[in-house]
Structure formats: C-alpha cells, structure tokens
Motif scaffolding. Structure first.
Motif, PDB file in Angstrom:
ATOM      1  N   MET A 270       0.798  -1.277   0.172  1.00  0.00           N
ATOM      2  CA  MET A 270       0.024  -0.127   0.108  1.00  0.00           C
ATOM      3  C   MET A 270       0.958   1.213  -0.086  1.00  0.00           C
ATOM      4  N   TYR A 271       1.816   1.319   0.834  1.00  0.00           N
ATOM      5  CA  TYR A 271       2.746   2.577   1.043  1.00  0.00           C
ATOM      6  C   TYR A 271       3.819   2.543  -0.054  1.00  0.00           C
ATOM      7  N   THR A 272       3.988   2.034  -0.939  1.00  0.00           N
ATOM      8  CA  THR A 272       4.679   1.967  -1.877  1.00  0.00           C
ATOM      9  C   THR A 272       3.888   2.785  -3.299  1.00  0.00           C
ATOM     10  N   CYS A 273       2.788   2.841  -3.172  1.00  0.00           N
ATOM     11  CA  CYS A 273       1.999   3.424  -4.363  1.00  0.00           C
ATOM     12  C   CYS A 273       2.303   4.902  -4.755  1.00  0.00           C
ATOM     13  N   ALA A 274       1.965   5.504  -5.622  1.00  0.00           N
ATOM     14  CA  ALA A 274       2.095   6.788  -5.837  1.00  0.00           C
ATOM     15  C   ALA A 274       1.577   8.036  -5.067  1.00  0.00           C
ATOM     16  N   LEU A 275       0.579   7.356  -4.352  1.00  0.00           N
ATOM     17  CA  LEU A 275      -0.305   8.256  -3.440  1.00  0.00           C
ATOM     18  C   LEU A 275       0.819   8.805  -2.115  1.00  0.00           C
ATOM     19  N   PHE A 276       1.738   7.985  -1.782  1.00  0.00           N
ATOM     20  CA  PHE A 276       2.489   8.057  -0.626  1.00  0.00           C
ATOM     21  C   PHE A 276       4.090   8.151  -1.198  1.00  0.00           C
ATOM     22  N   ASN A 277       4.317   8.745  -2.337  1.00  0.00           N
ATOM     23  CA  ASN A 277       5.680   9.088  -2.858  1.00  0.00           C
ATOM     24  C   ASN A 277       6.072  10.286  -1.957  1.00  0.00           C
ATOM     25  N   GLY A 278       7.467  10.166  -1.343  1.00  0.00           N
ATOM     26  CA  GLY A 278       8.071  11.366  -0.766  1.00  0.00           C
ATOM     27  C   GLY A 278       7.455  11.243   0.567  1.00  0.00           C
ATOM     28  N   ILE A 279       6.754  10.460   1.049  1.00  0.00           N
ATOM     29  CA  ILE A 279       6.083  10.679   2.409  1.00  0.00           C
ATOM     30  C   ILE A 279       6.772   9.513   3.344  1.00  0.00           C
ATOM     31  N   ASN A 280       7.289  10.152   4.549  1.00  0.00           N
ATOM     32  CA  ASN A 280       8.133   9.289   5.387  1.00  0.00           C
ATOM     33  C   ASN A 280       7.189   8.080   5.760  1.00  0.00           C
ATOM     34  N   GLY A 281       8.098   6.998   5.884  1.00  0.00           N
ATOM     35  CA  GLY A 281       7.629   5.585   6.075  1.00  0.00           C
ATOM     36  C   GLY A 281       6.738   5.349   7.346  1.00  0.00           C
ATOM     37  N   VAL A 282       7.227   6.463   8.400  1.00  0.00           N
ATOM     38  CA  VAL A 282       6.627   6.372   9.849  1.00  0.00           C
ATOM     39  C   VAL A 282       5.240   6.932   9.798  1.00  0.00           C
ATOM     40  N   VAL A 283       5.063   8.186   8.849  1.00  0.00           N
ATOM     41  CA  VAL A 283       4.048   9.131   8.494  1.00  0.00           C
ATOM     42  C   VAL A 283       2.916   8.382   7.669  1.00  0.00           C
ATOM     43  N   ALA A 284       3.351   7.508   6.906  1.00  0.00           N
ATOM     44  CA  ALA A 284       2.436   7.083   5.754  1.00  0.00           C
ATOM     45  C   ALA A 284       1.370   6.343   6.544  1.00  0.00           C
ATOM     46  N   PRO A 285       1.648   5.199   7.407  1.00  0.00           N
ATOM     47  CA  PRO A 285       0.316   4.594   8.166  1.00  0.00           C
ATOM     48  C   PRO A 285      -0.431   5.566   8.724  1.00  0.00           C
ATOM     49  N   LEU A 286       0.033   6.729   9.486  1.00  0.00           N
ATOM     50  CA  LEU A 286      -0.985   7.420  10.150  1.00  0.00           C
ATOM     51  C   LEU A 286      -1.919   8.282   9.370  1.00  0.00           C
ATOM     52  N   LEU A 287      -1.283   8.644   8.065  1.00  0.00           N
ATOM     53  CA  LEU A 287      -2.198   9.265   7.070  1.00  0.00           C
ATOM     54  C   LEU A 287      -3.234   8.269   6.447  1.00  0.00           C
ATOM     55  N   ALA A 288      -2.659   7.135   6.147  1.00  0.00           N
ATOM     56  CA  ALA A 288      -3.668   6.047   5.556  1.00  0.00           C
ATOM     57  C   ALA A 288      -4.886   5.697   6.422  1.00  0.00           C
ATOM     58  N   LYS A 289      -4.413   5.897   7.833  1.00  0.00           N
ATOM     59  CA  LYS A 289      -5.571   5.759   8.859  1.00  0.00           C
ATOM     60  C   LYS A 289      -6.546   6.876   8.926  1.00  0.00           C
ATOM     61  N   GLU A 290      -6.164   8.021   8.783  1.00  0.00           N
ATOM     62  CA  GLU A 290      -6.986   9.027   8.798  1.00  0.00           C
ATOM     63  C   GLU A 290      -7.722   9.146   7.187  1.00  0.00           C
ATOM     64  N   MET A 291      -7.205   8.690   6.330  1.00  0.00           N
ATOM     65  CA  MET A 291      -7.855   8.641   5.020  1.00  0.00           C
ATOM     66  C   MET A 291      -8.937   7.243   5.012  1.00  0.00           C
ATOM     67  N   HIS A 292      -9.087   6.566   5.970  1.00  0.00           N
ATOM     68  CA  HIS A 292      -9.581   5.305   6.065  1.00  0.00           C
ATOM     69  C   HIS A 292      -9.525   4.301   4.914  1.00  0.00           C
ATOM     70  N   CYS A 293      -8.193   4.386   4.704  1.00  0.00           N
ATOM     71  CA  CYS A 293      -7.658   3.594   3.649  1.00  0.00           C
ATOM     72  C   CYS A 293      -7.879   1.921   3.687  1.00  0.00           C
ATOM     73  N   THR A 294      -8.275   1.464   2.434  1.00  0.00           N
ATOM     74  CA  THR A 294      -8.742  -0.145   2.764  1.00  0.00           C
ATOM     75  C   THR A 294      -8.255  -0.590   1.099  1.00  0.00           C
ATOM     76  N   THR A 295      -7.862  -1.980   1.229  1.00  0.00           N
ATOM     77  CA  THR A 295      -7.461  -2.307  -0.084  1.00  0.00           C
ATOM     78  C   THR A 295      -8.268  -3.838  -0.395  1.00  0.00           C
ATOM     79  N   MET A 296      -8.602  -3.972  -1.552  1.00  0.00           N
ATOM     80  CA  MET A 296      -9.818  -4.838  -1.956  1.00  0.00           C
ATOM     81  C   MET A 296      -9.141  -5.439  -3.204  1.00  0.00           C
ATOM     82  N   VAL A 297      -9.189  -6.864  -3.118  1.00  0.00           N
ATOM     83  CA  VAL A 297      -8.719  -7.546  -4.503  1.00  0.00           C
ATOM     84  C   VAL A 297      -9.945  -8.022  -5.223  1.00  0.00           C
TER      85      VAL A 297
END
Length: 199
Positions: free
Chosen positions: A1-28
C-alpha cells in the motif's frame, strides 16, 4: 500500500498514520468482477488491470479507459448511462476517502493525489486524440505510435487482445484486422502475433 504513488516522498513512519486518517482499505477483485467506487473515494490500482466500459443502446461495447498499476479511479470518471469498470485480471485496488485526504493539509499528499488525477485526464485526452482520427488505419497508427513512446521501442507488445483493441478504438474487429494486414502489406508495420514493429 505505502509504495503506491499516493505516498511518494512521504516518510514511512507518517504514511500509516495518514492512511488511517484517510480510511484506506485495499480490495482484491477477481477477473471479470465489477468494481464499484463510492462518490467520495479515490481508487489507486496496486496491481492488475481495469477496463472502464461503456455499452450503447445496441449493446455494443466500447472500452473507455484502461487502468494499470499506479493509475487512479474516481466516480467522476464515469458519465451517466451504462458505464462500469471490471477487473480484466486479478486486481488489487487501494481505496481512500478523498474528502479526508484533502482535509489533512499535507502538501505532498495533496500533490501526489492531484498528480494521479491529472494522469487520468492525460489518459482520456490521449484516447480522444486516437479516436478523433478519421479512419481505422489512422486510429491504429496513432495507437501504435502512442504505445511505441510508452514502451520506448519501435517494436511494441499490444497489451490486450485484438478484440479488446477493436473496442478501445471503436472499430469493427474484422475491419481492424484487415487494416493491420493491409498496413503490413504496404510496409508500414510488421505483425507477429501481438508483437508489432513500426517500420
């Protein structure tokens, strides 16, 4: 999830926090499964391939857009009527709440999201440019030149079946195959299965 273009240039520690705020989910999604997206969602293809399809009043199918890894999907990409999206192969999609995304006031995140949406606009204009050509031959040449630029070679691999390519070009498949044979006979291209060399 955190390697996609939405998180480019965003600190690896911060990315999960942002994903939680954005209610990120993945579906197959399995092959040929329909993909539905809510009005305020932004979808990003993590893997696989999605076709955005339109069906006219005669039941004829047209491929409006082809989405690959890194491409964005939003409800605004669809017009009223019989438009839908399906997974062409097994596909994984990241969904984020777009309202939450832009309310976070993270400049890099907003810049990345804007870049994804602008990419969708560029794909549409490229397709419109191809469809604006007056003949099937000119549509094919425009498509092949576009793929040559994208793939970085004169010899390109058609990334879909010829039936799907005909639907993408809004052309009759039999007529399109005749044009390919004629173009090869006239020395414009060399066709070997789904490999085409522009001469």
């Amino acid at each position: 999830m955190y390697t996609c273009a939405l998180f480019n240039g965003i600190n690896g520690v911060v990315a999960p926090l942002l994903a939680k705020e954005m209610h990120c989910t993945t579906m197959v999604f399995e092959k040929n499964e329909q993909i539905k997206i809510s009005k305020n969602q932004l979808g990003i293809v993590l893997s696989g391939k999605i076709f955005v399809i339109s069906t006219d009043e005669d039941g004829r199918r047209s491929i409006i857009e082809i989405l690959l890894r890194g491409d964005a999907l939003a409800s605004e990409m669809f017009y009223a009527g019989d438009h839908y999206s399906i997974a062409k192969t097994k596909t994984e999609v990241l969904f984020a709440d777009r309202g939450a995304l832009f309310s976070l006031n993270n400049a890099r995140l907003c810049e990345n999201a804007a870049g994804l949406l602008l990419g969708a606009v560029r794909r549409r204009y490229t397709h419109i440019d191809i469809l604006s050509r007056k003949t099937t031959e000119k549509k094919l040449l425009a498509y092949l030149n576009q793929q040559s630029i994208k793939q970085g070679a004169r010899q390109i691999r058609v990334p879909m079946s010829y039936s799907d390519l005909a639907d993408y070009l809004s052309a009759d498949r039999c007529a399109m195959m005749r044009e390919l044979k004629k173009m090869q006979k006239n020395g414009k291209i060399l066709v070997n299965g789904k490999s085409i060399t522009i001469l």
